[in-house]
Structures are given as C-alpha cells and as structure tokens.
Design a protein around this motif. Sequence first.
Motif, PDB file in Angstrom:
ATOM      1  N   GLY A  59       0.781  -1.226   0.000  1.00 53.27           N
ATOM      2  CA  GLY A  59       0.000   0.000   0.000  1.00 53.27           C
ATOM      3  C   GLY A  59       0.812   1.276   0.000  1.00 53.27           C
ATOM      4  N   SER A  60       2.126   1.169   0.050  1.00 51.91           N
ATOM      5  CA  SER A  60       2.967   2.362   0.084  1.00 51.91           C
ATOM      6  C   SER A  60       3.113   2.979  -1.309  1.00 51.91           C
ATOM      7  CB  SER A  60       4.350   2.020   0.640  1.00 51.91           C
ATOM      8  OG  SER A  60       5.001   1.071  -0.195  1.00 51.91           O
ATOM      9  N   ASP A  61       3.487   4.250  -1.300  1.00 45.17           N
ATOM     10  CA  ASP A  61       3.671   4.968  -2.556  1.00 45.17           C
ATOM     11  C   ASP A  61       4.835   4.383  -3.333  1.00 45.17           C
ATOM     12  OD1 ASP A  61       3.498   7.166  -4.479  1.00 45.17           O
ATOM     13  OD2 ASP A  61       5.337   7.874  -3.525  1.00 45.17           O
ATOM     14  N   ALA A  62       4.630   4.176  -4.635  1.00 49.38           N
ATOM     15  CA  ALA A  62       5.684   3.641  -5.485  1.00 49.38           C
ATOM     16  C   ALA A  62       5.852   4.487  -6.742  1.00 49.38           C
ATOM     17  CB  ALA A  62       5.382   2.181  -5.843  1.00 49.38           C
ATOM     18  N   GLY A  63       5.486   5.760  -6.638  1.00 54.10           N
ATOM     19  CA  GLY A  63       5.686   6.678  -7.737  1.00 54.10           C
ATOM     20  C   GLY A  63       4.447   6.848  -8.593  1.00 54.10           C
ATOM     21  N   GLY A  64       4.641   7.439  -9.745  1.00 56.32           N
ATOM     22  CA  GLY A  64       3.531   7.705 -10.660  1.00 56.32           C
ATOM     23  C   GLY A  64       3.981   8.635 -11.759  1.00 56.32           C
ATOM     24  N   GLY A  65       3.060   9.497 -12.202  1.00 62.19           N
ATOM     25  CA  GLY A  65       3.421  10.405 -13.278  1.00 62.19           C
ATOM     26  C   GLY A  65       2.257  11.242 -13.729  1.00 62.19           C
ATOM     27  N   LEU A  66       2.368  11.769 -14.944  1.00 59.89           N
ATOM     28  CA  LEU A  66       1.322  12.559 -15.563  1.00 59.89           C
ATOM     29  C   LEU A  66       0.946  11.924 -16.895  1.00 59.89           C
ATOM     30  CD1 LEU A  66       2.379  16.309 -15.126  1.00 59.89           C
ATOM     31  CD2 LEU A  66       0.537  15.097 -13.934  1.00 59.89           C
ATOM     32  N   MET A  67      -0.348  11.748 -17.116  1.00 63.73           N
ATOM     33  CA  MET A  67      -0.860  11.266 -18.385  1.00 63.73           C
ATOM     34  C   MET A  67      -1.558  12.430 -19.067  1.00 63.73           C
ATOM     35  SD  MET A  67      -3.244   7.948 -19.283  1.00 63.73           S
ATOM     36  CE  MET A  67      -4.624   8.454 -18.240  1.00 63.73           C
ATOM     37  N   SER A  68      -1.062  12.825 -20.223  1.00 62.14           N
ATOM     38  CA  SER A  68      -1.624  13.953 -20.974  1.00 62.14           C
ATOM     39  C   SER A  68      -2.140  13.411 -22.297  1.00 62.14           C
ATOM     40  CB  SER A  68      -0.563  15.021 -21.225  1.00 62.14           C
ATOM     41  OG  SER A  68       0.028  15.435 -20.016  1.00 62.14           O
ATOM     42  N   VAL A  69      -3.451  13.466 -22.503  1.00 57.93           N
ATOM     43  CA  VAL A  69      -4.060  12.883 -23.690  1.00 57.93           C
ATOM     44  C   VAL A  69      -4.984  13.895 -24.352  1.00 57.93           C
ATOM     45  CG1 VAL A  69      -5.463  10.988 -24.601  1.00 57.93           C
ATOM     46  CG2 VAL A  69      -3.953  10.578 -22.650  1.00 57.93           C
ATOM     47  N   MET A  70      -4.887  14.003 -25.668  1.00 59.55           N
ATOM     48  CA  MET A  70      -5.780  14.826 -26.467  1.00 59.55           C
ATOM     49  C   MET A  70      -6.546  13.906 -27.411  1.00 59.55           C
ATOM     50  SD  MET A  70      -4.921  17.681 -29.392  1.00 59.55           S
ATOM     51  CE  MET A  70      -3.719  18.548 -28.386  1.00 59.55           C
ATOM     52  N   ARG A  71      -7.854  14.079 -27.466  1.00 63.82           N
ATOM     53  CA  ARG A  71      -8.690  13.251 -28.335  1.00 63.82           C
ATOM     54  C   ARG A  71      -9.575  14.146 -29.200  1.00 63.82           C
ATOM     55  NH1 ARG A  71      -8.723  10.687 -23.308  1.00 63.82           N
ATOM     56  NH2 ARG A  71      -8.024   8.509 -23.307  1.00 63.82           N
ATOM     57  N   GLY A  72      -9.762  13.736 -30.466  1.00 66.29           N
ATOM     58  CA  GLY A  72     -10.724  14.397 -31.327  1.00 66.29           C
ATOM     59  C   GLY A  72     -10.415  15.827 -31.667  1.00 66.29           C
ATOM     60  N   GLY A  73      -9.146  16.147 -31.871  1.00 65.27           N
ATOM     61  CA  GLY A  73      -8.792  17.505 -32.245  1.00 65.27           C
ATOM     62  C   GLY A  73      -8.880  17.739 -33.740  1.00 65.27           C
ATOM     63  N   ARG A  74      -8.425  18.886 -34.157  1.00 59.10           N
ATOM     64  CA  ARG A  74      -8.400  19.212 -35.575  1.00 59.10           C
ATOM     65  C   ARG A  74      -7.318  18.425 -36.312  1.00 59.10           C
ATOM     66  NH1 ARG A  74      -8.360  25.835 -35.126  1.00 59.10           N
ATOM     67  NH2 ARG A  74     -10.609  26.165 -34.827  1.00 59.10           N
ATOM     68  N   VAL A  75      -6.182  18.254 -35.662  1.00 61.45           N
ATOM     69  CA  VAL A  75      -5.019  17.613 -36.272  1.00 61.45           C
ATOM     70  C   VAL A  75      -4.786  16.221 -35.688  1.00 61.45           C
ATOM     71  CG1 VAL A  75      -2.535  17.823 -36.689  1.00 61.45           C
ATOM     72  CG2 VAL A  75      -3.978  19.878 -36.647  1.00 61.45           C
ATOM     73  N   PHE A  76      -4.934  16.116 -34.372  1.00 60.00           N
ATOM     74  CA  PHE A  76      -4.664  14.863 -33.677  1.00 60.00           C
ATOM     75  C   PHE A  76      -5.980  14.155 -33.354  1.00 60.00           C
ATOM     76  CE2 PHE A  76      -1.199  17.753 -32.735  1.00 60.00           C
ATOM     77  CZ  PHE A  76      -0.078  16.964 -32.945  1.00 60.00           C
ATOM     78  N   GLU A  77      -6.107  12.918 -33.805  1.00 57.46           N
ATOM     79  CA  GLU A  77      -7.274  12.140 -33.399  1.00 57.46           C
ATOM     80  C   GLU A  77      -7.092  11.605 -31.982  1.00 57.46           C
ATOM     81  OE1 GLU A  77     -10.209   8.581 -35.019  1.00 57.46           O
ATOM     82  OE2 GLU A  77      -8.417   9.132 -36.160  1.00 57.46           O
ATOM     83  N   LYS A  78      -5.868  11.184 -31.683  1.00 56.69           N
ATOM     84  CA  LYS A  78      -5.520  10.803 -30.313  1.00 56.69           C
ATOM     85  C   LYS A  78      -4.012  10.921 -30.169  1.00 56.69           C
ATOM     86  CE  LYS A  78      -5.396   6.980 -26.994  1.00 56.69           C
ATOM     87  NZ  LYS A  78      -5.546   5.515 -26.819  1.00 56.69           N
ATOM     88  N   VAL A  79      -3.577  11.639 -29.147  1.00 56.11           N
ATOM     89  CA  VAL A  79      -2.152  11.745 -28.865  1.00 56.11           C
ATOM     90  C   VAL A  79      -1.968  11.737 -27.361  1.00 56.11           C
ATOM     91  CG1 VAL A  79      -2.282  14.277 -29.083  1.00 56.11           C
ATOM     92  CG2 VAL A  79      -0.053  13.134 -29.128  1.00 56.11           C
ATOM     93  N   GLY A  80      -0.986  11.006 -26.919  1.00 53.22           N
ATOM     94  CA  GLY A  80      -0.646  10.961 -25.509  1.00 53.22           C
ATOM     95  C   GLY A  80       0.811  11.331 -25.307  1.00 53.22           C
ATOM     96  N   VAL A  81       1.077  12.138 -24.281  1.00 58.84           N
ATOM     97  CA  VAL A  81       2.438  12.499 -23.901  1.00 58.84           C
ATOM     98  C   VAL A  81       2.542  12.254 -22.399  1.00 58.84           C
ATOM     99  CG1 VAL A  81       4.265  14.217 -24.020  1.00 58.84           C
ATOM    100  CG2 VAL A  81       2.392  14.298 -25.680  1.00 58.84           C
ATOM    101  N   ASN A  82       3.086  11.134 -22.027  1.00 61.39           N
ATOM    102  CA  ASN A  82       3.127  10.722 -20.621  1.00 61.39           C
ATOM    103  C   ASN A  82       4.531  10.830 -20.050  1.00 61.39           C
ATOM    104  OD1 ASN A  82       0.478  10.031 -21.055  1.00 61.39           O
ATOM    105  ND2 ASN A  82       0.758   7.829 -20.783  1.00 61.39           N
ATOM    106  N   ILE A  83       4.615  11.176 -18.793  1.00 58.26           N
ATOM    107  CA  ILE A  83       5.870  11.092 -18.053  1.00 58.26           C
ATOM    108  C   ILE A  83       5.635  10.280 -16.794  1.00 58.26           C
ATOM    109  CG2 ILE A  83       6.973  13.193 -18.920  1.00 58.26           C
ATOM    110  CD1 ILE A  83       5.964  14.627 -16.383  1.00 58.26           C
ATOM    111  N   SER A  84       6.683   9.638 -16.330  1.00 59.55           N
ATOM    112  CA  SER A  84       6.543   8.828 -15.116  1.00 59.55           C
ATOM    113  C   SER A  84       7.849   8.817 -14.338  1.00 59.55           C
ATOM    114  CB  SER A  84       6.146   7.389 -15.473  1.00 59.55           C
ATOM    115  OG  SER A  84       7.158   6.768 -16.245  1.00 59.55           O
ATOM    116  N   GLU A  85       7.716   8.587 -13.053  1.00 56.93           N
ATOM    117  CA  GLU A  85       8.848   8.358 -12.154  1.00 56.93           C
ATOM    118  C   GLU A  85       8.365   7.314 -11.145  1.00 56.93           C
ATOM    119  OE1 GLU A  85      12.005  10.672  -9.179  1.00 56.93           O
ATOM    120  OE2 GLU A  85      10.349  11.777 -10.132  1.00 56.93           O
ATOM    121  N   VAL A  86       8.844   6.088 -11.305  1.00 63.12           N
ATOM    122  CA  VAL A  86       8.376   4.986 -10.470  1.00 63.12           C
ATOM    123  C   VAL A  86       9.570   4.314  -9.796  1.00 63.12           C
ATOM    124  CG1 VAL A  86       6.296   4.587 -11.839  1.00 63.12           C
ATOM    125  CG2 VAL A  86       8.396   3.377 -12.430  1.00 63.12           C
ATOM    126  N   TYR A  87       9.300   3.654  -8.682  1.00 64.41           N
ATOM    127  CA  TYR A  87      10.382   3.056  -7.906  1.00 64.41           C
ATOM    128  C   TYR A  87       9.789   1.989  -6.998  1.00 64.41           C
ATOM    129  CZ  TYR A  87       8.389   6.894  -5.201  1.00 64.41           C
ATOM    130  OH  TYR A  87       7.517   7.776  -4.613  1.00 64.41           O
TER     131      TYR A  87
END
Length: 297
Positions: A59-87
């Motif tokens: 149950g202890s913290d083991a890190g994580g990150g940011l999930m950045s997703v764009m859906r249904g745009g003019r140019v991008f139908e779906k794009v994800g730019v994720n970062i993570s730091e896990v341990y």
Amino acid sequence: MTAEMKDEKARAAAWFRTLRDEIVAAFEALEASHDTGPFSDQAPGRFEVSETKRTADDGSDAGGGLMSVMRGGRVFEKVGVNISEVYGTLGERAQNAMAARKGIPGMKDDPRFWASGISLVAHMQNPHVPAVHMNTRMFWTPHAWWFGGGSDLNPCIEYAEDTAHFHAQQKKHLDPHGADLYPRLKEWADEYFYIPHRHRARGVGGIFMDDRCTGDWEADFALTQDIGRAFLPAYLPLVEKRRVQPFDDKDKEAQLVHRGLYAEYNLVYDRGTKFGLETGHDANAVLMSLPPLAKWV
C-alpha cells in the motif's frame, strides 16, 4: 554496485518533464493554427492531464506520473504524452517477478529499482499525416544504470521526402555524439520495430537504443536529451505540410489497417508495454499508445 545517484535521477526526471511541457505546448499550437483543410471546422483540441499512481503491494507509494491525452482535435485524433517516475521492488507482485527481473544483473539479490521517462504516441486525423512514436527513459538499480529510447515514424501513406527529413533531423542531433552513432541507432530501430509475424517493419524507422551505459553518465544523459530535442524539428514540419491535404475513403481505410499493425506490435513485442504492465503501473497510461480506431482485414 552503483551509488544512489539522487542528483542524477532528479535531473533526468526534470528533463523528461521539460520535454513533455515543450511538446504539449507545440501540439496545442498546431491545433490552434489549423484553420484550413480537413477538420479545420472543429474546435481545437486540448490535452486532458491526469495524475497516475503506482502503489506497492503493502500500500505504500511507489511513484507515478502525468498522463496527458488529447482526443478528437483538428489535427490529432488521439495523442498521448506521458511522463513517469516509479520506484520500489522490481517484480514485487509474485506472478510477475521473474518476467520483470529477467536479464537485469543482480536483481535476484537486491531487486530495488527506479525508472523515469517520457512516452509519446500520436495518431492523426488526416491519413496523409504520419503517426509517430517517441520515448526516452533512465533506469537505475543498485547494480547498474542505463538510458534508452528513440523515435520512429509510422506513415500509412509514405512520402519519401518526409522519411528523409525525419531521418536527417535524427542524424543532425546525433552526429555531435559521434559520427558512427546515427547509423548504429538507425539499424537498431530497423531491427527493434520489425514485426516478425507480418514479415515487415511497422513504419519507416528512426532511431532506437537500449541499455545505454558507457560509464559516463553525463555523456549518456546529453545523448538522451538530444534524442528528445530532435523530435519536434523532425516531426512538426511534416504535420504542417500534410494536415491540409484532402483525402478519400481509400486513404482512411489504409490508415485504419496500418493502425492495426501498430497495435499488434505494441501488444506483442514492445518492451516498454511489457515492463509497464509487469511492474504494476497504471494500465491506461501504459496502453495510451493504442489507436482510437483500427481495422484488420
């Protein structure tokens, strides 16, 4: 044994965040500037950002990150730019321990690990605009550290001049690190992004490296940064050129079939997908790379 490398870890994680911020801003600017051609009558897309969490078995913290997703745009139908730091402890979940630790020296005796990186996959509205993938990462254990990653272009409709531009930018950013580096990383990408059961590559290649540890952390980190810096100048001009082109149902069909090929690779062969799922990271973040729609014939 390696040192804890606290400063180096912090610098690497900060760089991945900086690169993420630059790419997200550039992609949203593309959406805002697309005012002619297919899909230009739609509202410009924006990234939805959410935190991801990884929790250890206790149950202890083991890190994580940011999930950045764009859906249904003019140019991008779906794009994800994720970062993570896990341990934590690699393979702490018993059913995944052997798979996660396989091939990593010393993990049987001390399975602690730390990993950080950026992962990007873009699936486009217009079939003439190529899909693209990019990731870079740093991995640490008490016994070793290394960098990995690269980027590759995945068009469903190929243009030789687009492929040449993408590769030229990779070479330009890699040449300061050694004239032999781009040819070696290009060949590695050709081998890594090959789909054996289809007897073909998933795209037109790019660059790829893994387990990069020359013993000089600063030099290897600088190379990793330049792989990231190469991405926007390699990709943005292709998007700007192709996003205005008209397309027909045949072009869209080709795009959907090619996406099926992309999904097969990521689910069957991709090392990052396997690692993310085996170590208990957020499944939605790990599988962000999958296209919104695909087709098999």
